[in-house]
Design an enzyme around this catalytic site. Structure first.
Site, PDB file in Angstrom:
ATOM      1  CB  CYS A  15      -0.732  -0.075   1.068  1.00 56.77           C
ATOM      2  SG  CYS A  15      -0.219   0.245   2.718  1.00 56.77           S
ATOM      3  CB  CYS A  89       0.155   0.825  -3.998  1.00 59.23           C
ATOM      4  SG  CYS A  89       1.287  -0.074  -5.591  1.00 59.23           S
ATOM      5  CB  CYS A  93       3.077  -1.465  -7.592  1.00 62.70           C
ATOM      6  SG  CYS A  93       2.505  -1.626  -6.328  1.00 62.70           S
TER       7      CYS A  93
END
Length: 141
Positions: A15, A89, A93
């Protein structure tokens, strides 16, 4: 354990701040798997400390995440993971072909009261239990 001989599945929880949702998920994955899963977590913009309300909510479950430290998401952690679970996120990522990816839409517990964080915690617990079962891990708690 020796990483070369460790055959446990590796799960990475991500996160933004690595201070709430991903830490709660990591705590549950460790507890529910009884160590049968290697658990990692990270954030695209790690916070300074773990959300104290998340720590309190997890203590109610008998899981202490109070000593955890938010970590910067590392590309190698994504590369090493069998399952990558993101929680808000966005595009921060990295993606590697052949990995199991899931994006869990969860309310951010930052700045929320204990009642709200408990709801997020309980949602995370159900999702982690389902994930571990799908990975063939027998739940111990």
């Amino acid at each position: 354990m020796d990483p070369m001989t460790d055959t446990r599945p590796t799960v990475l929880f991500v996160c933004v701040h690595n201070a709430g949702r991903s830490q709660m998920a990591a705590g549950y994955a460790r507890a529910l798997s009884g160590g049968a899963v290697e658990v990692r977590s990270g954030g695209s913009e790690p916070g300074a400390s773990i959300n104290p309300v998340a720590v309190e909510a997890m203590r109610e479950e008998g899981i202490d995440i109070g000593e955890a430290v938010p970590q910067l998401l590392q590309t190698d952690d994504v590369r090493a993971a069998d399952a990558v679970i993101t929680m808000g996120c966005g595009d921060a990522c990295p993606i590697f072909p052949g990995k199991r990816y899931e994006d869990w839409e969860l309310e951010d517990p930052a700045g929320k009261d204990l009642e709200t964080v408990r709801r997020v915690r309980d949602d995370i617990k159900q999702r982690v239990g389902r994930l571990l079962t799908e990975l063939g891990v027998e739940l111990v708690a």
